[in-house]
Write a protein that holds these residues in place. Sequence first.
Motif, PDB file in Angstrom:
ATOM      1  N   VAL A 101       0.844  -1.204   0.000  1.00 31.31           N
ATOM      2  CA  VAL A 101       0.000   0.000   0.000  1.00 31.31           C
ATOM      3  C   VAL A 101       0.875   1.248   0.000  1.00 31.31           C
ATOM      4  O   VAL A 101       0.612   2.223  -0.721  1.00 31.31           O
ATOM      5  CB  VAL A 101      -0.940  -0.001   1.217  1.00 31.31           C
ATOM      6  N   HIS A 102       1.927   1.225   0.801  1.00 31.26           N
ATOM      7  CA  HIS A 102       2.864   2.354   0.839  1.00 31.26           C
ATOM      8  C   HIS A 102       3.482   2.593  -0.534  1.00 31.26           C
ATOM      9  O   HIS A 102       3.615   3.744  -0.976  1.00 31.26           O
ATOM     10  CB  HIS A 102       3.970   2.082   1.862  1.00 31.26           C
ATOM     11  N   SER A 103       3.849   1.519  -1.216  1.00 30.86           N
ATOM     12  CA  SER A 103       4.467   1.666  -2.538  1.00 30.86           C
ATOM     13  C   SER A 103       3.482   2.247  -3.553  1.00 30.86           C
ATOM     14  O   SER A 103       3.868   3.039  -4.416  1.00 30.86           O
ATOM     15  CB  SER A 103       4.991   0.311  -3.025  1.00 30.86           C
ATOM     16  N   VAL A 104       2.208   1.865  -3.444  1.00 33.30           N
ATOM     17  CA  VAL A 104       1.192   2.412  -4.353  1.00 33.30           C
ATOM     18  C   VAL A 104       0.988   3.900  -4.094  1.00 33.30           C
ATOM     19  O   VAL A 104       0.956   4.714  -5.033  1.00 33.30           O
ATOM     20  CB  VAL A 104      -0.134   1.647  -4.201  1.00 33.30           C
ATOM     21  N   LEU A 105       0.858   4.256  -2.818  1.00 33.17           N
ATOM     22  CA  LEU A 105       0.710   5.670  -2.467  1.00 33.17           C
ATOM     23  C   LEU A 105       1.938   6.463  -2.918  1.00 33.17           C
ATOM     24  O   LEU A 105       1.808   7.579  -3.449  1.00 33.17           O
ATOM     25  CB  LEU A 105       0.513   5.826  -0.961  1.00 33.17           C
ATOM     26  N   GLY A 106       3.116   5.892  -2.706  1.00 30.26           N
ATOM     27  CA  GLY A 106       4.337   6.556  -3.135  1.00 30.26           C
ATOM     28  C   GLY A 106       4.392   6.742  -4.634  1.00 30.26           C
ATOM     29  O   GLY A 106       4.831   7.790  -5.130  1.00 30.26           O
ATOM     30  N   GLY A 107       3.940   5.740  -5.384  1.00 30.35           N
ATOM     31  CA  GLY A 107       3.912   5.855  -6.832  1.00 30.35           C
ATOM     32  C   GLY A 107       2.995   6.977  -7.294  1.00 30.35           C
ATOM     33  O   GLY A 107       3.328   7.735  -8.225  1.00 30.35           O
ATOM     34  N   ILE A 108       1.836   7.091  -6.655  1.00 30.82           N
ATOM     35  CA  ILE A 108       0.900   8.173  -6.997  1.00 30.82           C
ATOM     36  C   ILE A 108       1.519   9.527  -6.685  1.00 30.82           C
ATOM     37  O   ILE A 108       1.399  10.489  -7.467  1.00 30.82           O
ATOM     38  CB  ILE A 108      -0.435   7.993  -6.240  1.00 30.82           C
ATOM     39  N   ILE A 109       2.190   9.619  -5.540  1.00 24.50           N
ATOM     40  CA  ILE A 109       2.822  10.878  -5.147  1.00 24.50           C
ATOM     41  C   ILE A 109       3.904  11.277  -6.133  1.00 24.50           C
ATOM     42  O   ILE A 109       4.014  12.452  -6.524  1.00 24.50           O
ATOM     43  CB  ILE A 109       3.402  10.753  -3.724  1.00 24.50           C
ATOM     44  N   VAL A 110       4.721  10.325  -6.571  1.00 25.66           N
ATOM     45  CA  VAL A 110       5.766  10.615  -7.555  1.00 25.66           C
ATOM     46  C   VAL A 110       5.144  11.087  -8.875  1.00 25.66           C
ATOM     47  O   VAL A 110       5.621  12.047  -9.493  1.00 25.66           O
ATOM     48  CB  VAL A 110       6.657   9.381  -7.789  1.00 25.66           C
ATOM     49  N   CYS A 111       4.074  10.441  -9.292  1.00 24.35           N
ATOM     50  CA  CYS A 111       3.381  10.856 -10.529  1.00 24.35           C
ATOM     51  C   CYS A 111       2.830  12.270 -10.388  1.00 24.35           C
ATOM     52  O   CYS A 111       2.905  13.070 -11.329  1.00 24.35           O
ATOM     53  CB  CYS A 111       2.256   9.879 -10.853  1.00 24.35           C
ATOM     54  N   CYS A 112       2.291  12.589  -9.211  1.00 23.69           N
ATOM     55  CA  CYS A 112       1.787  13.936  -8.966  1.00 23.69           C
ATOM     56  C   CYS A 112       2.913  14.971  -9.030  1.00 23.69           C
ATOM     57  O   CYS A 112       2.734  16.069  -9.576  1.00 23.69           O
ATOM     58  CB  CYS A 112       1.098  14.009  -7.602  1.00 23.69           C
ATOM     59  N   ALA A 113       4.078  14.627  -8.481  1.00 27.67           N
ATOM     60  CA  ALA A 113       5.219  15.539  -8.513  1.00 27.67           C
ATOM     61  C   ALA A 113       5.670  15.792  -9.950  1.00 27.67           C
ATOM     62  O   ALA A 113       5.963  16.943 -10.324  1.00 27.67           O
ATOM     63  CB  ALA A 113       6.372  14.968  -7.687  1.00 27.67           C
ATOM     64  N   LEU A 114       5.702  14.753 -10.757  1.00 25.12           N
ATOM     65  CA  LEU A 114       6.074  14.910 -12.167  1.00 25.12           C
ATOM     66  C   LEU A 114       5.033  15.729 -12.920  1.00 25.12           C
ATOM     67  O   LEU A 114       5.365  16.582 -13.752  1.00 25.12           O
ATOM     68  CB  LEU A 114       6.244  13.537 -12.814  1.00 25.12           C
ATOM     69  N   TRP A 115       3.769  15.475 -12.647  1.00 27.29           N
ATOM     70  CA  TRP A 115       2.685  16.186 -13.300  1.00 27.29           C
ATOM     71  C   TRP A 115       2.709  17.669 -12.919  1.00 27.29           C
ATOM     72  O   TRP A 115       2.487  18.539 -13.782  1.00 27.29           O
ATOM     73  CB  TRP A 115       1.360  15.547 -12.913  1.00 27.29           C
ATOM     74  N   GLN A 116       2.993  17.973 -11.673  1.00 27.28           N
ATOM     75  CA  GLN A 116       3.089  19.356 -11.227  1.00 27.28           C
ATOM     76  C   GLN A 116       4.221  20.085 -11.954  1.00 27.28           C
ATOM     77  O   GLN A 116       4.053  21.231 -12.387  1.00 27.28           O
ATOM     78  CB  GLN A 116       3.322  19.421  -9.717  1.00 27.28           C
ATOM     79  N   ALA A 117       5.364  19.422 -12.059  1.00 23.37           N
ATOM     80  CA  ALA A 117       6.498  20.035 -12.739  1.00 23.37           C
ATOM     81  C   ALA A 117       6.181  20.287 -14.215  1.00 23.37           C
ATOM     82  O   ALA A 117       6.518  21.343 -14.768  1.00 23.37           O
ATOM     83  CB  ALA A 117       7.729  19.142 -12.605  1.00 23.37           C
ATOM     84  N   TRP A 118       5.535  19.334 -14.854  1.00 23.49           N
ATOM     85  CA  TRP A 118       5.178  19.482 -16.268  1.00 23.49           C
ATOM     86  C   TRP A 118       4.188  20.624 -16.455  1.00 23.49           C
ATOM     87  O   TRP A 118       4.335  21.450 -17.373  1.00 23.49           O
ATOM     88  CB  TRP A 118       4.575  18.177 -16.790  1.00 23.49           C
ATOM     89  N   MET A 119       3.164  20.701 -15.604  1.00 23.97           N
ATOM     90  CA  MET A 119       2.181  21.777 -15.709  1.00 23.97           C
ATOM     91  C   MET A 119       2.822  23.138 -15.478  1.00 23.97           C
ATOM     92  O   MET A 119       2.481  24.120 -16.147  1.00 23.97           O
ATOM     93  CB  MET A 119       1.052  21.557 -14.700  1.00 23.97           C
ATOM     94  N   ALA A 120       3.745  23.219 -14.516  1.00 31.04           N
ATOM     95  CA  ALA A 120       4.389  24.498 -14.211  1.00 31.04           C
ATOM     96  C   ALA A 120       5.224  24.992 -15.391  1.00 31.04           C
ATOM     97  O   ALA A 120       5.272  26.190 -15.670  1.00 31.04           O
ATOM     98  CB  ALA A 120       5.262  24.366 -12.965  1.00 31.04           C
ATOM     99  N   LEU A 121       5.863  24.074 -16.103  1.00 34.27           N
ATOM    100  CA  LEU A 121       6.693  24.455 -17.241  1.00 34.27           C
ATOM    101  C   LEU A 121       5.858  24.956 -18.418  1.00 34.27           C
ATOM    102  O   LEU A 121       6.285  25.841 -19.161  1.00 34.27           O
ATOM    103  CB  LEU A 121       7.553  23.266 -17.691  1.00 34.27           C
ATOM    104  N   PHE A 122       4.662  24.406 -18.602  1.00 34.58           N
ATOM    105  CA  PHE A 122       3.850  24.729 -19.775  1.00 34.58           C
ATOM    106  C   PHE A 122       2.551  25.451 -19.416  1.00 34.58           C
ATOM    107  O   PHE A 122       1.604  25.436 -20.190  1.00 34.58           O
ATOM    108  CB  PHE A 122       3.535  23.443 -20.554  1.00 34.58           C
ATOM    109  N   ARG A 123       2.522  26.084 -18.245  1.00 37.04           N
ATOM    110  CA  ARG A 123       1.311  26.797 -17.848  1.00 37.04           C
ATOM    111  C   ARG A 123       1.099  28.017 -18.748  1.00 37.04           C
ATOM    112  O   ARG A 123       2.069  28.609 -19.256  1.00 37.04           O
ATOM    113  CB  ARG A 123       1.384  27.224 -16.388  1.00 37.04           C
ATOM    114  N   CYS A 124      -0.146  28.394 -18.896  1.00 36.79           N
ATOM    115  CA  CYS A 124      -0.472  29.540 -19.733  1.00 36.79           C
ATOM    116  C   CYS A 124      -0.268  30.842 -18.953  1.00 36.79           C
ATOM    117  O   CYS A 124      -0.008  30.833 -17.752  1.00 36.79           O
ATOM    118  CB  CYS A 124      -1.911  29.446 -20.233  1.00 36.79           C
TER     119      CYS A 124
END
Length: 252
Positions: A101-124
């Motif tokens: 369960v910890h690994s699944v939650l951690g995987g989601i958190i890592v994906c969120c961190a990557l998604w945040q970085a991507w959105m910040a780079l290409f925000r309007c």
Amino acid sequence: MAISRDDTVETEVEDDTFEYAHGTVMIFAWMVFASTAILFARYGRAIRFGSKDKFLGEKNWFQIHRLLACLTSVTTLLGFFLILVQTNAEWVRVDEGQTFVHSVLGGIIVCCALWQAWMALFRCHPDGSYRFIFNWLHRLTGSLAFFLSIPAIFIIVEQLGKNRTGMIIILSLWSIWVVCIVIILEVIQFFFRKISKKAVSQRYETEPSRIRAENDDGSATRSWNNLLLVLFSLHFVISIALAIPLIVLIWN
């Protein structure tokens, strides 16, 4: 008498250095950096340092929020790579229960961190007609990652046999503090907005009343600003003060 190699018993001790390093950077990422970044984004938009509300051409709150958010993403990815090294890039098995369960939650958190970085780079642009989409996605993704990080840390701490009680107490104190600081800031912000609206309405009355309202509004703004700086600093200090003993217990 000589002892043959067959009579020797070799015990292999597992090296958990990378696992402990993973926990260290993740604790700093989410207990210190992420929590402070969220508080600044929510309550620090009018923050001033002296008479200046901008630093290097951007609002103070944004510069601080961006720095802390970047540190959160970088340390999260670092923690992810550290645990990959520890496990030789093997995913936790389903039958390992709470660790899975910890690994699944951690995987989601890592994906969120990557998604945040991507959105910040290409925000309007802030004035763009679709900016509200980025704003809501940014808030929801950041909030999701932060709220998932709390049970993720609790779950893995509960699995540790040594120093488990002390670590749970520290995490509980930090969780209570986060709830308290949010409630305090919400209450202060509510009353500050109420005072500001009253001052604005008084400006349309007689000239002496308008001048008095402007002076009162300026005084209230300075008081609000100073109180915010104290609370933000207090949160940062308390988060570090709780994160350090938690890390020490992990390594011991």
